[in-house]
Design an enzyme around this catalytic site. Structure first.
Site, PDB file in Angstrom:
ATOM      1  N   CYS A 126      15.071  54.523 -27.416  1.00  0.00           N
ATOM      2  CA  CYS A 126      13.995  55.507 -27.405  1.00  0.00           C
ATOM      3  C   CYS A 126      12.753  54.886 -28.027  1.00  0.00           C
ATOM      4  O   CYS A 126      12.837  54.203 -29.051  1.00  0.00           O
ATOM      5  CB  CYS A 126      14.407  56.751 -28.190  1.00  0.00           C
ATOM      6  SG  CYS A 126      13.147  58.041 -28.260  1.00  0.00           S
ATOM      7  N   HIS A 168      17.292  62.706 -21.207  1.00  0.00           N
ATOM      8  CA  HIS A 168      16.686  62.158 -22.420  1.00  0.00           C
ATOM      9  C   HIS A 168      15.309  62.765 -22.661  1.00  0.00           C
ATOM     10  O   HIS A 168      15.001  63.210 -23.777  1.00  0.00           O
ATOM     11  CB  HIS A 168      16.591  60.635 -22.281  1.00  0.00           C
ATOM     12  CG  HIS A 168      16.018  59.931 -23.466  1.00  0.00           C
ATOM     13  ND1 HIS A 168      16.755  59.084 -24.261  1.00  0.00           N
ATOM     14  CD2 HIS A 168      14.769  59.919 -23.993  1.00  0.00           C
ATOM     15  CE1 HIS A 168      15.994  58.597 -25.226  1.00  0.00           C
ATOM     16  NE2 HIS A 168      14.774  59.087 -25.087  1.00  0.00           N
ATOM     17  N   GLU A 169      14.477  62.792 -21.617  1.00  0.00           N
ATOM     18  CA  GLU A 169      13.112  63.296 -21.785  1.00  0.00           C
ATOM     19  C   GLU A 169      13.088  64.810 -21.986  1.00  0.00           C
ATOM     20  O   GLU A 169      12.307  65.323 -22.802  1.00  0.00           O
ATOM     21  CB  GLU A 169      12.242  62.895 -20.590  1.00  0.00           C
ATOM     22  CG  GLU A 169      12.109  61.394 -20.392  1.00  0.00           C
ATOM     23  CD  GLU A 169      11.670  60.646 -21.639  1.00  0.00           C
ATOM     24  OE1 GLU A 169      10.900  61.220 -22.453  1.00  0.00           O
ATOM     25  OE2 GLU A 169      12.106  59.501 -21.823  1.00  0.00           O
ATOM     26  N   HIS A 172      13.886  65.740 -25.531  1.00  0.00           N
ATOM     27  CA  HIS A 172      12.743  65.618 -26.437  1.00  0.00           C
ATOM     28  C   HIS A 172      11.980  66.944 -26.554  1.00  0.00           C
ATOM     29  O   HIS A 172      11.478  67.293 -27.621  1.00  0.00           O
ATOM     30  CB  HIS A 172      11.772  64.550 -25.926  1.00  0.00           C
ATOM     31  CG  HIS A 172      12.042  63.168 -26.444  1.00  0.00           C
ATOM     32  ND1 HIS A 172      12.050  62.860 -27.780  1.00  0.00           N
ATOM     33  CD2 HIS A 172      12.295  62.013 -25.782  1.00  0.00           C
ATOM     34  CE1 HIS A 172      12.290  61.565 -27.930  1.00  0.00           C
ATOM     35  NE2 HIS A 172      12.453  61.025 -26.741  1.00  0.00           N
TER      36      HIS A 172
END
Length: 215
Positions: A126, A168-169, A172
């Protein structure tokens, strides 16, 4: 979910970020903005300012370099992310990880849901946790819903590495970092990754470091 930000203050914050040319500073783990979650984007910036922000995020992602970037990573509590992956990998890695090129795209107000029970585990890194990687087991196939930067609906299925990037995004935007989902015993420095764990799968790392993989 983050508490609503005053629209005028948000505009000022974005204008300040964009006041200098070049990539935006990337926020590192430990900054509360990465943990507070985000608010839904409902036109707070207007089309022109949104377009400028997206272009700046794209430049920042390319410069880092990375394959995705979420608004909290540049200090903004908005539900917006960008991704793009040219997938410059060997055929062996492509087959093992399902990593195929992804064009540049903008995710606005995205969410995902797993499709099926299959999970895949690979090392992940990351931009907000520089210098480290760890193995994360994630759903191998997901359905992504949301909008693009023009307000058009998104409803797509992703598999393999693209599914990992999407998860993953989007994580966030909910205040979740990959390390929250990672196998702790797999945590490896950049040097260890280069010297020991560059194989297409983390099977050797699992055996040597003492952790289990799905299936």
């Amino acid at each position: 979910m983050a508490s609503p930000t005053d629209p005028a203050r948000l505009v000022d914050l974005v204008e300040q970020l964009l006041s200098t040319d070049g990539p935006l500073p990337i926020v590192a783990a430990g900054d509360p903005v990465l943990r507070r979650g985000t608010e839904r984007y409902d036109g707070q910036l207007g089309p022109a300012l949104l377009a400028r922000l997206i272009e700046a995020m794209r430049l920042t992602m390319h410069t880092a370099p990375g394959v995705g970037l979420a608004a909290p990573q540049v200090g903004l509590p908005l539900r917006i992310a960008v991704l793009e992956d040219p997938a410059p990998v060997t055929e062996e890695v492509r087959l093992a990880r399902g990593r195929v090129p992804q064009p540049f795209r903008v995710l606005v107000n995205p969410s995902y849901e797993p499709l099926g029970a299959e999970r895949a585990a690979f090392f992940e890194g990351c931009l907000s946790v520089p210098g480290w990687q760890a193995v994360v087991a994630r759903p191998a196939r997901v359905r992504l819903t949301g909008e693009d930067e023009h307000g058009r609906s998104l409803d797509e299925e992703f598999t393999g590495w693209p599914a990992r990037i999407v998860q993953h995004e989007t994580d966030h935007l909910d205040g979740t970092l990959y390390i929250d989902r990672a196998e702790p015993r797999s945590l490896s420095s950049g040097q260890a990754m280069a010297e020991r764990w560059s194989q297409p799968t983390p099977a050797e790392a699992a055996a040597a470091l003492g952790f289990d993989l799905p299936g």
